[in-house]
Design a protein around this motif. Structure first.
Motif, PDB file in Angstrom:
ATOM      1  N   ALA A 119       0.840  -1.198   0.000  1.00 40.91           N
ATOM      2  CA  ALA A 119       0.000   0.000   0.000  1.00 40.91           C
ATOM      3  C   ALA A 119       0.874   1.247   0.000  1.00 40.91           C
ATOM      4  N   GLU A 120       0.634   2.103  -0.978  1.00 37.49           N
ATOM      5  CA  GLU A 120       1.406   3.346  -1.094  1.00 37.49           C
ATOM      6  C   GLU A 120       0.468   4.505  -1.428  1.00 37.49           C
ATOM      7  N   SER A 121       0.577   5.565  -0.681  1.00 38.60           N
ATOM      8  CA  SER A 121      -0.289   6.725  -0.865  1.00 38.60           C
ATOM      9  C   SER A 121       0.137   7.548  -2.079  1.00 38.60           C
ATOM     10  N   ARG A 122      -0.615   8.621  -2.335  1.00 33.88           N
ATOM     11  CA  ARG A 122      -0.267   9.536  -3.426  1.00 33.88           C
ATOM     12  C   ARG A 122       0.894  10.455  -3.045  1.00 33.88           C
ATOM     13  N   GLY A 123       1.183  10.516  -1.732  1.00 30.88           N
ATOM     14  CA  GLY A 123       2.297  11.352  -1.275  1.00 30.88           C
ATOM     15  C   GLY A 123       2.137  12.801  -1.711  1.00 30.88           C
ATOM     16  N   GLN A 124       3.232  13.422  -2.104  1.00 34.16           N
ATOM     17  CA  GLN A 124       3.236  14.811  -2.570  1.00 34.16           C
ATOM     18  C   GLN A 124       3.311  14.893  -4.100  1.00 34.16           C
ATOM     19  N   SER A 125       3.142  13.748  -4.774  1.00 33.84           N
ATOM     20  CA  SER A 125       3.337  13.725  -6.225  1.00 33.84           C
ATOM     21  C   SER A 125       2.050  13.882  -7.030  1.00 33.84           C
ATOM     22  N   PRO A 185       6.340   7.496  -2.796  1.00 34.98           N
ATOM     23  CA  PRO A 185       5.386   6.398  -2.972  1.00 34.98           C
ATOM     24  C   PRO A 185       4.768   6.421  -4.367  1.00 34.98           C
ATOM     25  N   PHE A 186       4.197   5.283  -4.773  1.00 36.31           N
ATOM     26  CA  PHE A 186       3.738   5.125  -6.152  1.00 36.31           C
ATOM     27  C   PHE A 186       2.221   5.198  -6.331  1.00 36.31           C
ATOM     28  N   ALA A 187       1.492   5.556  -5.288  1.00 34.60           N
ATOM     29  CA  ALA A 187       0.045   5.771  -5.381  1.00 34.60           C
ATOM     30  C   ALA A 187      -0.703   4.537  -5.898  1.00 34.60           C
ATOM     31  N   LEU A 188      -0.691   3.465  -5.108  1.00 34.31           N
ATOM     32  CA  LEU A 188      -1.404   2.243  -5.480  1.00 34.31           C
ATOM     33  C   LEU A 188      -1.568   1.329  -4.279  1.00 34.31           C
ATOM     34  N   VAL A 189      -2.506   0.399  -4.418  1.00 41.31           N
ATOM     35  CA  VAL A 189      -2.581  -0.734  -3.495  1.00 41.31           C
ATOM     36  C   VAL A 189      -2.465  -1.987  -4.350  1.00 41.31           C
ATOM     37  N   GLN A 190      -1.688  -2.945  -3.865  1.00 40.97           N
ATOM     38  CA  GLN A 190      -1.373  -4.129  -4.664  1.00 40.97           C
ATOM     39  C   GLN A 190      -1.697  -5.389  -3.884  1.00 40.97           C
TER      40      GLN A 190
END
Length: 345
Positions: A218-224, A240-245
């Motif tokens: 799980a990775e959030s959208r962060g500041q990107s 982070p890469f903005a996804l859940v896998q």
């Protein structure tokens, strides 16, 4: 007294000629820019209720143009599965309803799935397109209606089967749920773009369980990326890469690799395989930088994306996969595939 020569006349003619040349030049520039900037077609997006026009012909007469709603692809795909004959009640008999290609048969079915409300009159098409194998049945297009669209009837399948079959999901149809302790993610499947992927998902649904299926990254959208999934200028593309896998491989079920199918640009809400599966991910952002690298087989309904965002905020630990820093969930989130309990309007 003779009249003094008037220098303004040649000057006036020169001005008119220059004006004419200028108008012609402007027209040429305008036509060039119009051809360059002319929209090339509908954009792919993650909206669940995109619209597309479908045209069909019956016995040489043009059908009325209809609107096929409920697809996340704008209705631009028309793919089926070879060597498969789906059954169901016939709404158009193939013996006197023929096309030269499966696309024509598919679009004929879509043309019977019109309007914003009510079920589709056709949800299954079956086409015979192999001249040698089909013989006098070549070109036959059977349009059918399933009793249960999430459990389509199969007549037969295998290399000896000469038929190609496909499904059409209208608005409110073909939506399954990924149930988790944090809520249920409802996903609109794309059978006309990724039919092999969708058939696999329907097989999982028939098991009535998905033991072993879970989210583990799980990775959030962060500041990107912003809240709408748009990339912020000059920001990094992760981590982070903005996804859940996670994985959709049920225990006790043999998984066969799924060939590459519909591979558009990943949008916020896209549900796609990692490679040939069974690992998959739900994107929380638009990933133009990934180009056309992943098979997309569904799209999360917009109102459920907050559930995926919630999972992305769960406690994680750092890991490194192939020299890439990733965030792995401290406690994997089990999921179960289920039918829609209520229809989506």
């Amino acid at each position: 007294m003779g009249r003094k020569p008037n220098d303004s006349e040649p000057t006036r003619w020169a001005s008119l000629i220059l004006l004419l040349i200028g108008l012609v030049s402007c027209s040429m520039v305008y036509m060039f820019m119009l051809s360059v900037l002319k929209p090339s077609g509908l954009e792919n997006n993650s909206d669940v209720e995109s619209l597309a026009l479908a045209k069909s012909y019956e016995n040489g007469q043009k059908w009325v143009i209809g609107i096929e709603s409920g697809g996340a692809t704008g209705g631009l795909c028309c793919k089926g599965i070879d060597n498969l004959e789906l059954w169901g009640a016939a709404v158009k008999w193939g013996t006197d309803f023929k096309f030269n290609s499966s696309d024509g048969c598919c679009n004929a079915c879509k043309a019977m799935c019109t309007g914003n409300d009510g079920p589709c009159l056709c949800d299954t098409w079956v086409f015979c397109g192999n001249k040698q194998a089909c013989g006098d049945k070549f070109g036959e297009c059977w349009l059918k209606k399933q009793k249960d669209l999430l459990a389509p009837e199969r007549q037969e399948a295998g290399d000896q089967v000469k038929w190609t079959s496909g499904l059409v999901f209208g608005r409110g149809d073909g939506i399954i749920g990924l149930e988790t302790e944090h809520g249920t993610l409802h996903i609109k499947l794309l059978p006309d773009c990724s039919p092999l992927s969708v058939i696999y998902i329907l097989e999982l649904l028939a098991l009535r369980h998905c033991a072993g299926c879970h989210f583990y990254r799980a990775e959030s959208r962060g500041q990107s990326w912003d809240a709408k999934g748009k990339h912020i200028k000059d920001a990094s593309f992760g981590p982070p890469f903005a996804l859940v896998q996670g994985t959709l491989e049920a225990q006790g079920m043999t998984f066969n690799k799924i060939p590459s199918e519909y591979s558009p640009t990943i949008r916020r809400g896209s549900v796609a395989w990692v490679g040939s599966g069974p690992e998959f991910f739900i994107s929380l952002a638009n990933h133009e930088e990934w180009k056309n690298s992943y098979t997309v087989f569904g799209s999360v309904l917009p109102e459920d994306l907050m559930i995926a965002e919630k999972i992305a905020q769960l406690p994680t630990k750092s890991d490194v996969w192939n020299n890439i820093n990733v965030s792995v969930l401290e406690n994997p989130v089990p999921l179960r595939i289920q039918r829609m309990k209520t229809s989506v309007s």
